[in-house]
Scaffold this motif. Structure first.
Motif, PDB file in Angstrom:
ATOM      1  N   ASP A   1       0.877  -1.179   0.000  1.00 27.06           N
ATOM      2  CA  ASP A   1       0.000   0.000   0.000  1.00 27.06           C
ATOM      3  C   ASP A   1       0.911   1.225   0.000  1.00 27.06           C
ATOM      4  O   ASP A   1       1.690   1.390  -0.926  1.00 27.06           O
ATOM      5  N   THR A   2       0.848   2.053   1.005  1.00 33.23           N
ATOM      6  CA  THR A   2       1.807   3.157   1.087  1.00 33.23           C
ATOM      7  C   THR A   2       3.172   2.658   1.551  1.00 33.23           C
ATOM      8  O   THR A   2       4.155   3.388   1.478  1.00 33.23           O
ATOM      9  N   ARG A   3       3.209   1.421   2.032  1.00 37.83           N
ATOM     10  CA  ARG A   3       4.460   0.779   2.462  1.00 37.83           C
ATOM     11  C   ARG A   3       4.911  -0.221   1.406  1.00 37.83           C
ATOM     12  O   ARG A   3       4.079  -0.858   0.750  1.00 37.83           O
ATOM     13  N   ASP A   4       6.203  -0.383   1.245  1.00 36.22           N
ATOM     14  CA  ASP A   4       6.725  -1.493   0.457  1.00 36.22           C
ATOM     15  C   ASP A   4       6.566  -2.759   1.286  1.00 36.22           C
ATOM     16  O   ASP A   4       6.888  -2.777   2.481  1.00 36.22           O
ATOM     17  N   ILE A   5       6.064  -3.816   0.664  1.00 36.92           N
ATOM     18  CA  ILE A   5       5.841  -5.072   1.376  1.00 36.92           C
ATOM     19  C   ILE A   5       6.409  -6.222   0.558  1.00 36.92           C
ATOM     20  O   ILE A   5       6.151  -6.320  -0.646  1.00 36.92           O
ATOM     21  N   ASP A   6       7.173  -7.066   1.208  1.00 37.89           N
ATOM     22  CA  ASP A   6       7.774  -8.245   0.567  1.00 37.89           C
ATOM     23  C   ASP A   6       8.586  -7.873  -0.665  1.00 37.89           C
ATOM     24  O   ASP A   6       8.619  -8.615  -1.655  1.00 37.89           O
ATOM     25  N   GLY A   7       9.225  -6.704  -0.630  1.00 38.02           N
ATOM     26  CA  GLY A   7      10.088  -6.302  -1.728  1.00 38.02           C
ATOM     27  C   GLY A   7       9.385  -5.629  -2.886  1.00 38.02           C
ATOM     28  O   GLY A   7      10.004  -5.354  -3.916  1.00 38.02           O
ATOM     29  N   TYR A   8       8.087  -5.335  -2.736  1.00 38.95           N
ATOM     30  CA  TYR A   8       7.327  -4.693  -3.814  1.00 38.95           C
ATOM     31  C   TYR A   8       6.770  -3.359  -3.338  1.00 38.95           C
ATOM     32  O   TYR A   8       6.372  -3.216  -2.181  1.00 38.95           O
ATOM     33  N   SER A   9       6.725  -2.394  -4.249  1.00 41.94           N
ATOM     34  CA  SER A   9       6.046  -1.130  -3.983  1.00 41.94           C
ATOM     35  C   SER A   9       4.718  -1.129  -4.730  1.00 41.94           C
ATOM     36  O   SER A   9       4.539  -1.874  -5.695  1.00 41.94           O
ATOM     37  N   PHE A  10       3.800  -0.294  -4.298  1.00 36.25           N
ATOM     38  CA  PHE A  10       2.472  -0.258  -4.921  1.00 36.25           C
ATOM     39  C   PHE A  10       2.559   0.047  -6.411  1.00 36.25           C
ATOM     40  O   PHE A  10       1.858  -0.571  -7.220  1.00 36.25           O
ATOM     41  N   LEU A  11       3.414   0.982  -6.800  1.00 40.73           N
ATOM     42  CA  LEU A  11       3.490   1.372  -8.210  1.00 40.73           C
ATOM     43  C   LEU A  11       4.091   0.283  -9.092  1.00 40.73           C
ATOM     44  O   LEU A  11       3.973   0.337 -10.313  1.00 40.73           O
ATOM     45  N   GLU A  12       4.723  -0.722  -8.493  1.00 46.02           N
ATOM     46  CA  GLU A  12       5.269  -1.835  -9.257  1.00 46.02           C
ATOM     47  C   GLU A  12       4.231  -2.918  -9.522  1.00 46.02           C
ATOM     48  O   GLU A  12       4.500  -3.873 -10.252  1.00 46.02           O
ATOM     49  N   THR A  13       3.059  -2.774  -8.946  1.00 43.92           N
ATOM     50  CA  THR A  13       2.023  -3.801  -9.080  1.00 43.92           C
ATOM     51  C   THR A  13       0.942  -3.352 -10.056  1.00 43.92           C
ATOM     52  O   THR A  13       0.729  -2.149 -10.248  1.00 43.92           O
ATOM     53  N   PRO A  14       0.235  -4.294 -10.690  1.00 46.66           N
ATOM     54  CA  PRO A  14      -0.913  -3.914 -11.527  1.00 46.66           C
ATOM     55  C   PRO A  14      -1.981  -3.273 -10.642  1.00 46.66           C
ATOM     56  O   PRO A  14      -2.460  -3.906  -9.707  1.00 46.66           O
ATOM     57  N   HIS A  15      -2.347  -2.020 -10.925  1.00 53.21           N
ATOM     58  CA  HIS A  15      -3.295  -1.357 -10.033  1.00 53.21           C
ATOM     59  C   HIS A  15      -4.341  -0.506 -10.751  1.00 53.21           C
ATOM     60  O   HIS A  15      -5.209   0.079 -10.103  1.00 53.21           O
ATOM     61  N   ARG A  16      -4.261  -0.427 -12.087  1.00 57.35           N
ATOM     62  CA  ARG A  16      -5.260   0.333 -12.837  1.00 57.35           C
ATOM     63  C   ARG A  16      -5.563   1.661 -12.148  1.00 57.35           C
ATOM     64  O   ARG A  16      -4.675   2.475 -11.950  1.00 57.35           O
ATOM     65  N   ASN A  17      -6.832   1.857 -11.755  1.00 56.41           N
ATOM     66  CA  ASN A  17      -7.204   3.121 -11.114  1.00 56.41           C
ATOM     67  C   ASN A  17      -7.324   2.980  -9.594  1.00 56.41           C
ATOM     68  O   ASN A  17      -8.009   3.775  -8.944  1.00 56.41           O
ATOM     69  N   GLU A  18      -6.664   1.985  -9.028  1.00 56.56           N
ATOM     70  CA  GLU A  18      -6.680   1.834  -7.576  1.00 56.56           C
ATOM     71  C   GLU A  18      -5.710   2.823  -6.933  1.00 56.56           C
ATOM     72  O   GLU A  18      -4.728   3.243  -7.540  1.00 56.56           O
ATOM     73  N   THR A  19      -6.011   3.164  -5.699  1.00 59.53           N
ATOM     74  CA  THR A  19      -5.108   4.026  -4.930  1.00 59.53           C
ATOM     75  C   THR A  19      -4.427   3.193  -3.853  1.00 59.53           C
ATOM     76  O   THR A  19      -4.972   2.187  -3.386  1.00 59.53           O
ATOM     77  N   ALA A  20      -3.236   3.594  -3.462  1.00 61.09           N
ATOM     78  CA  ALA A  20      -2.489   2.831  -2.462  1.00 61.09           C
ATOM     79  C   ALA A  20      -3.210   2.792  -1.125  1.00 61.09           C
ATOM     80  O   ALA A  20      -3.122   1.810  -0.384  1.00 61.09           O
ATOM     81  N   GLU A  21      -3.945   3.854  -0.827  1.00 61.12           N
ATOM     82  CA  GLU A  21      -4.622   3.937   0.462  1.00 61.12           C
ATOM     83  C   GLU A  21      -5.839   4.833   0.312  1.00 61.12           C
ATOM     84  O   GLU A  21      -5.800   5.855  -0.367  1.00 61.12           O
ATOM     85  N   GLY A  22      -6.934   4.437   0.947  1.00 59.15           N
ATOM     86  CA  GLY A  22      -8.140   5.251   0.925  1.00 59.15           C
ATOM     87  C   GLY A  22      -8.835   5.247  -0.424  1.00 59.15           C
ATOM     88  O   GLY A  22      -8.557   4.417  -1.289  1.00 59.15           O
ATOM     89  N   LEU A  23      -9.737   6.209  -0.618  1.00 53.15           N
ATOM     90  CA  LEU A  23     -10.512   6.316  -1.854  1.00 53.15           C
ATOM     91  C   LEU A  23     -10.551   7.766  -2.313  1.00 53.15           C
ATOM     92  O   LEU A  23     -10.416   8.690  -1.518  1.00 53.15           O
ATOM     93  N   MET A  24     -10.731   7.937  -3.606  1.00 54.56           N
ATOM     94  CA  MET A  24     -10.959   9.256  -4.172  1.00 54.56           C
ATOM     95  C   MET A  24     -11.878   9.089  -5.374  1.00 54.56           C
ATOM     96  O   MET A  24     -12.027   7.985  -5.891  1.00 54.56           O
ATOM     97  N   PRO A  25     -12.546  10.157  -5.814  1.00 51.03           N
ATOM     98  CA  PRO A  25     -13.471  10.045  -6.937  1.00 51.03           C
ATOM     99  C   PRO A  25     -12.808   9.408  -8.166  1.00 51.03           C
ATOM    100  O   PRO A  25     -11.705   9.781  -8.548  1.00 51.03           O
ATOM    101  N   GLY A  26     -13.477   8.406  -8.742  1.00 50.21           N
ATOM    102  CA  GLY A  26     -12.970   7.734  -9.935  1.00 50.21           C
ATOM    103  C   GLY A  26     -11.949   6.653  -9.671  1.00 50.21           C
ATOM    104  O   GLY A  26     -11.431   6.037 -10.606  1.00 50.21           O
ATOM    105  N   ALA A  27     -11.638   6.398  -8.397  1.00 52.19           N
ATOM    106  CA  ALA A  27     -10.626   5.402  -8.052  1.00 52.19           C
ATOM    107  C   ALA A  27     -11.263   4.202  -7.360  1.00 52.19           C
ATOM    108  O   ALA A  27     -12.362   4.284  -6.810  1.00 52.19           O
ATOM    109  N   ASN A  28     -10.563   3.069  -7.394  1.00 50.93           N
ATOM    110  CA  ASN A  28     -10.987   1.871  -6.689  1.00 50.93           C
ATOM    111  C   ASN A  28     -10.124   1.658  -5.445  1.00 50.93           C
ATOM    112  O   ASN A  28      -9.002   2.161  -5.357  1.00 50.93           O
ATOM    113  N   PHE A  29     -10.646   0.856  -4.536  1.00 51.15           N
ATOM    114  CA  PHE A  29      -9.904   0.518  -3.326  1.00 51.15           C
ATOM    115  C   PHE A  29      -8.740  -0.410  -3.673  1.00 51.15           C
ATOM    116  O   PHE A  29      -8.792  -1.169  -4.654  1.00 51.15           O
TER     117      PHE A  29
END
Length: 202
Positions: free
Chosen positions: A124-152
């Motif tokens: 999420d906002t933390r790197d976990i198991d050697g991966y960062s959020f931006l390195e993962t497939p996330h489409r319109n998801e946000t690392a934490e919380g919600l915002m208009p037009g985004a997924n959890f």
């Protein structure tokens, strides 16, 4: 002897974000866990949950696979890094997002009570198991919380889980290759042989 066991019910679920316990080798305290079914998302039970999730389930087998069969635990999908153990024995790790995967658990099973434990992590906002959020497939998801037009930031086991007893020689995948010029379809199969010697198939 082909048999399919439904492992979608009776999971215990807890967060692993603030708990360094290795539940592959320890039972989850039922009084501190959520009783869940799969497919589902951890944040359905733990508000705004992201990061690390543990699952554990007890199941019973009246008989073990015979010499001509193996047992495979299959996951329709889980995100992102999934570590699976049966009776304290690690059977496999998968890193992926929406693809099915499976592990041979034959040697880990025992007659009677069995325990399957699954640790699923996604940054999420933390790197976990050697991966960062931006390195993962996330489409319109946000690392934490919600915002208009985004997924959890979804994670966990959100596909079916099955234990399948199948022959030691089995079709692992099928590829269809069409030829629009001739109207023919070429079929290619990946056949897996789990015996220690060669086997003839037809």
């Amino acid at each position: 002897m082909n048999t399919v066991y439904d492992l979608n019910k009776n999971w215990l679920l807890i967060s692993g974000n603030d708990d360094e316990t290795d539940y592959h080798h320890q039972r989850i305290d039922e009084s501190k866990a959520y009783k869940v079914q799969t497919p589902s998302f951890p944040h359905m039970y733990i508000e705004d949950h992201t990061g690390i999730t543990w699952y554990q389930q007890e199941f019973f087998l009246e008989e073990l696979p015979d010499k001509d069969h193996i047992a495979m635990v299959t996951f329709e999908c889980a995100t992102l890094k999934t570590d699976v153990s049966v009776n304290g024995k690690m059977v496999g790790t998968h890193v992926g997002n929406e693809d099915p995967f499976k592990f041979d658990v034959t040697d880990a099973l025992k007659k009677g009570k069995n325990i399957i434990t699954v640790r699923v992590s996604r940054p999420d906002t933390r790197d976990i198991d050697g991966y960062s959020f931006l390195e993962t497939p996330h489409r319109n998801e946000t690392a934490e919380g919600l915002m208009p037009g985004a997924n959890f930031n979804i994670s966990g086991i959100y596909g079916d889980v099955w234990l399948k007893v199948i022959p030691r020689v089995y079709i692992d995948d099928v590829y269809l290759i069409p030829d629009h010029k001739t109207g023919n379809i070429q079929v290619r199969m990946a056949v897996i042989n789990k015996y220690n010697d060669k086997k003839k198939v037809s």
